[in-house]
Design a protein around this motif. Structure first.
Motif, PDB file in Angstrom:
ATOM      1  N   PRO A  40       0.831  -1.212   0.000  1.00  0.00           N
ATOM      2  CA  PRO A  40       0.000   0.000   0.000  1.00  0.00           C
ATOM      3  C   PRO A  40       0.865   1.262   0.000  1.00  0.00           C
ATOM      4  CG  PRO A  40      -0.739  -1.567   1.660  1.00  0.00           C
ATOM      5  CD  PRO A  40       0.578  -2.066   1.169  1.00  0.00           C
ATOM      6  N   LEU A  41       0.450   2.231  -0.804  1.00  0.00           N
ATOM      7  CA  LEU A  41       1.175   3.488  -0.862  1.00  0.00           C
ATOM      8  C   LEU A  41       0.817   4.362   0.333  1.00  0.00           C
ATOM      9  CD1 LEU A  41       1.011   4.561  -4.628  1.00  0.00           C
ATOM     10  CD2 LEU A  41       3.022   3.857  -3.334  1.00  0.00           C
ATOM     11  N   GLY A  42       1.823   4.881   0.994  1.00  0.00           N
ATOM     12  CA  GLY A  42       1.606   5.864   2.042  1.00  0.00           C
ATOM     13  C   GLY A  42       1.935   7.245   1.508  1.00  0.00           C
ATOM     14  N   THR A  43       2.177   8.164   2.395  1.00  0.00           N
ATOM     15  CA  THR A  43       2.608   9.494   1.989  1.00  0.00           C
ATOM     16  C   THR A  43       4.139   9.514   1.981  1.00  0.00           C
ATOM     17  OG1 THR A  43       2.495  10.242   4.289  1.00  0.00           O
ATOM     18  CG2 THR A  43       0.545  10.604   2.903  1.00  0.00           C
ATOM     19  N   PHE A  44       4.693  10.519   1.335  1.00  0.00           N
ATOM     20  CA  PHE A  44       6.144  10.653   1.259  1.00  0.00           C
ATOM     21  C   PHE A  44       6.706  10.828   2.682  1.00  0.00           C
ATOM     22  CE2 PHE A  44      10.005  13.188   0.849  1.00  0.00           C
ATOM     23  CZ  PHE A  44      10.685  12.453  -0.110  1.00  0.00           C
ATOM     24  N   PRO A  45       7.782  10.107   3.068  1.00  0.00           N
ATOM     25  CA  PRO A  45       8.660   9.296   2.235  1.00  0.00           C
ATOM     26  C   PRO A  45       8.340   7.800   2.228  1.00  0.00           C
ATOM     27  CG  PRO A  45       9.714   9.661   4.336  1.00  0.00           C
ATOM     28  CD  PRO A  45       8.368  10.334   4.412  1.00  0.00           C
ATOM     29  N   LEU A  46       7.213   7.383   2.863  1.00  0.00           N
ATOM     30  CA  LEU A  46       6.904   5.956   2.912  1.00  0.00           C
ATOM     31  C   LEU A  46       6.637   5.381   1.529  1.00  0.00           C
ATOM     32  CD1 LEU A  46       4.617   5.715   6.078  1.00  0.00           C
ATOM     33  CD2 LEU A  46       7.023   5.061   5.850  1.00  0.00           C
ATOM     34  N   ASP A  47       6.153   6.220   0.594  1.00  0.00           N
ATOM     35  CA  ASP A  47       5.876   5.709  -0.743  1.00  0.00           C
ATOM     36  C   ASP A  47       7.147   5.447  -1.545  1.00  0.00           C
ATOM     37  OD1 ASP A  47       6.516   8.366  -0.947  1.00  0.00           O
ATOM     38  OD2 ASP A  47       4.830   8.925  -2.227  1.00  0.00           O
ATOM     39  N   LEU A 116      -5.060  12.053 -12.619  1.00  0.00           N
ATOM     40  CA  LEU A 116      -6.240  12.670 -12.015  1.00  0.00           C
ATOM     41  C   LEU A 116      -5.928  13.213 -10.632  1.00  0.00           C
ATOM     42  CD1 LEU A 116      -8.988  10.061 -13.035  1.00  0.00           C
ATOM     43  CD2 LEU A 116      -8.485  12.267 -14.107  1.00  0.00           C
ATOM     44  N   GLN A 117      -5.131  12.485  -9.855  1.00  0.00           N
ATOM     45  CA  GLN A 117      -4.768  12.937  -8.516  1.00  0.00           C
ATOM     46  C   GLN A 117      -3.865  14.166  -8.570  1.00  0.00           C
ATOM     47  OE1 GLN A 117      -2.928   9.483  -6.786  1.00  0.00           O
ATOM     48  NE2 GLN A 117      -4.786   8.254  -6.923  1.00  0.00           N
ATOM     49  N   THR A 122      -1.366  20.102  -4.228  1.00  0.00           N
ATOM     50  CA  THR A 122      -0.617  21.341  -4.071  1.00  0.00           C
ATOM     51  C   THR A 122       0.778  21.139  -4.661  1.00  0.00           C
ATOM     52  OG1 THR A 122       0.307  20.720  -1.924  1.00  0.00           O
ATOM     53  CG2 THR A 122      -1.869  21.811  -1.933  1.00  0.00           C
ATOM     54  N   ALA A 123       1.536  22.215  -4.797  1.00  0.00           N
ATOM     55  CA  ALA A 123       2.887  22.103  -5.343  1.00  0.00           C
ATOM     56  C   ALA A 123       3.770  21.224  -4.468  1.00  0.00           C
ATOM     57  CB  ALA A 123       3.499  23.494  -5.502  1.00  0.00           C
ATOM     58  N   LEU A 124       3.609  21.339  -3.146  1.00  0.00           N
ATOM     59  CA  LEU A 124       4.408  20.523  -2.227  1.00  0.00           C
ATOM     60  C   LEU A 124       4.029  19.052  -2.343  1.00  0.00           C
ATOM     61  CD1 LEU A 124       6.576  20.599  -0.034  1.00  0.00           C
ATOM     62  CD2 LEU A 124       4.751  20.898   1.666  1.00  0.00           C
ATOM     63  N   GLU A 125       2.743  18.772  -2.456  1.00  0.00           N
ATOM     64  CA  GLU A 125       2.290  17.388  -2.633  1.00  0.00           C
ATOM     65  C   GLU A 125       2.791  16.816  -3.950  1.00  0.00           C
ATOM     66  OE1 GLU A 125      -1.941  17.482  -0.146  1.00  0.00           O
ATOM     67  OE2 GLU A 125      -1.874  18.087  -2.264  1.00  0.00           O
ATOM     68  N   ARG A 129       5.148  13.585  -4.621  1.00  0.00           N
ATOM     69  CA  ARG A 129       4.701  12.502  -5.505  1.00  0.00           C
ATOM     70  C   ARG A 129       5.737  12.209  -6.594  1.00  0.00           C
ATOM     71  NH1 ARG A 129       4.088   8.618  -7.371  1.00  0.00           N
ATOM     72  NH2 ARG A 129       2.302   7.525  -8.271  1.00  0.00           N
ATOM     73  N   LEU A 130       6.439  13.243  -7.058  1.00  0.00           N
ATOM     74  CA  LEU A 130       7.391  13.043  -8.153  1.00  0.00           C
ATOM     75  C   LEU A 130       8.681  12.372  -7.697  1.00  0.00           C
ATOM     76  CD1 LEU A 130       7.113  16.346 -10.241  1.00  0.00           C
ATOM     77  CD2 LEU A 130       6.092  14.116 -10.715  1.00  0.00           C
ATOM     78  N   ILE A 131       9.121  12.662  -6.477  1.00  0.00           N
ATOM     79  CA  ILE A 131      10.401  12.112  -6.010  1.00  0.00           C
ATOM     80  C   ILE A 131      10.423  10.580  -6.077  1.00  0.00           C
ATOM     81  CG2 ILE A 131      11.901  11.853  -3.998  1.00  0.00           C
ATOM     82  CD1 ILE A 131      11.233  14.774  -3.293  1.00  0.00           C
ATOM     83  N   PRO A 132       9.380   9.870  -5.590  1.00  0.00           N
ATOM     84  CA  PRO A 132       9.427   8.401  -5.682  1.00  0.00           C
ATOM     85  C   PRO A 132       9.388   7.878  -7.115  1.00  0.00           C
ATOM     86  CG  PRO A 132       7.843   9.099  -4.010  1.00  0.00           C
ATOM     87  CD  PRO A 132       8.221  10.316  -4.790  1.00  0.00           C
TER      88      PRO A 132
END
Length: 244
Positions: A40-47, A116-117, A122-125, A129-132
């Motif tokens: 399961p995907l979590g939020t950064f940095p868990l993803d 879609l997501q 936001t820019a921070l989100e 999302r892009l880093i992983p």
């Protein structure tokens, strides 16, 4: 000028992998892919965890079967290689759009849920999302290139086909495998996944064929996908004209 080296592992340069080694690599790719889609995907940095497993498991397997020659897929990167990344990113984007325009005449398309997501982030989100996607997309290149080399090995060493024929067959089969891996993402839309995504894979594999450098195809892949994500982000945050 130095001559572009041959593809690694299929013909003894810099080392020859046998059937057992190729099976280990294919199993490692399958295991890494399972980690990517099942954890399961979590939020950064868990993803980062599933993305790093997707990349790390095949790399460890390659280190195991190829020894010190595991890095033969990765050649040096300079200004020329960066230019090649941009060139093949543009070719992949243009080619994918052309295929999509033709394919839409025959099949309906499913939306990419990530795109879609992204439009609602936001820019921070978005940055989180892009880093992983960096390790994930490098892992996707291993997922595309190692089957290409495995099929090339099979065609030449076991089936006795010519090198040119082997390359063509390996290009098509590895693209279909890559497209099939995207079937769950696109609601099991076979046309979109096998033809649409598969055609994009062909352009990215051509980057490796032209350069023998997985860094180049990885860079092109990252630029291509990030362009789509950034476009979706910009579209989702475009000002709405409320005047009639």
């Amino acid at each position: 000028m130095t001559e572009t080296p041959d593809y690694p592992y299929y013909a003894g340069e810099p080392t020859l992998l046998g059937a057992r080694q190729w099976l280990i690599l294919m199993a490692a790719l399958a295991l890494g892919f399972a980690g990517l889609v099942l954890i399961p995907l979590g939020t950064f940095p868990l993803d980062l965890v599933p993305a790093l497993l997707f990349l790390g498991i095949p790399l460890l397997a390659l280190r195991w079967v190829a020894g010190p020659h595991w890095a033969a897929l990765f050649r040096p990167v300079g200004f020329r290689q960066v230019g090649q990344m941009v060139l093949f990113a543009v070719l992949t984007l243009a080619g994918s759009m052309a295929v999509a325009l033709i394919l839409k005449q025959f099949v309906s398309f499913s939306d990419n849920p990530v795109s879609l997501q992204v439009g609602e982030m936001t820019a921070l989100e978005l940055a989180g999302r892009l880093i992983p996607t960096i390790p994930q997309l490098i892992g996707e290149e291993l997922f595309g290139i190692l089957p290409f080399l495995a099929v090339l090995w099979l065609c030449i060493t076991r089936l006795g086909l010519s090198r040119r024929t082997g390359i063509a067959i390996a290009l098509v089969i590895s693209a279909l495998i890559f497209g099939a891996a995207h079937l769950p993402t696109y609601d099991w839309n076979f046309g979109q996944a096998l033809i649409g995504i598969g055609s994009a894979r062909i352009f990215l594999t051509l980057a490796f064929i032209a350069t023998r450098n997985l860094w180049v195809s990885s860079g092109a892949h990252i630029l291509n996908d990030w362009t789509g994500f950034l476009f979706a982000f910009a579209l989702g945050h475009a000002p709405i004209d409320t005047e009639s």
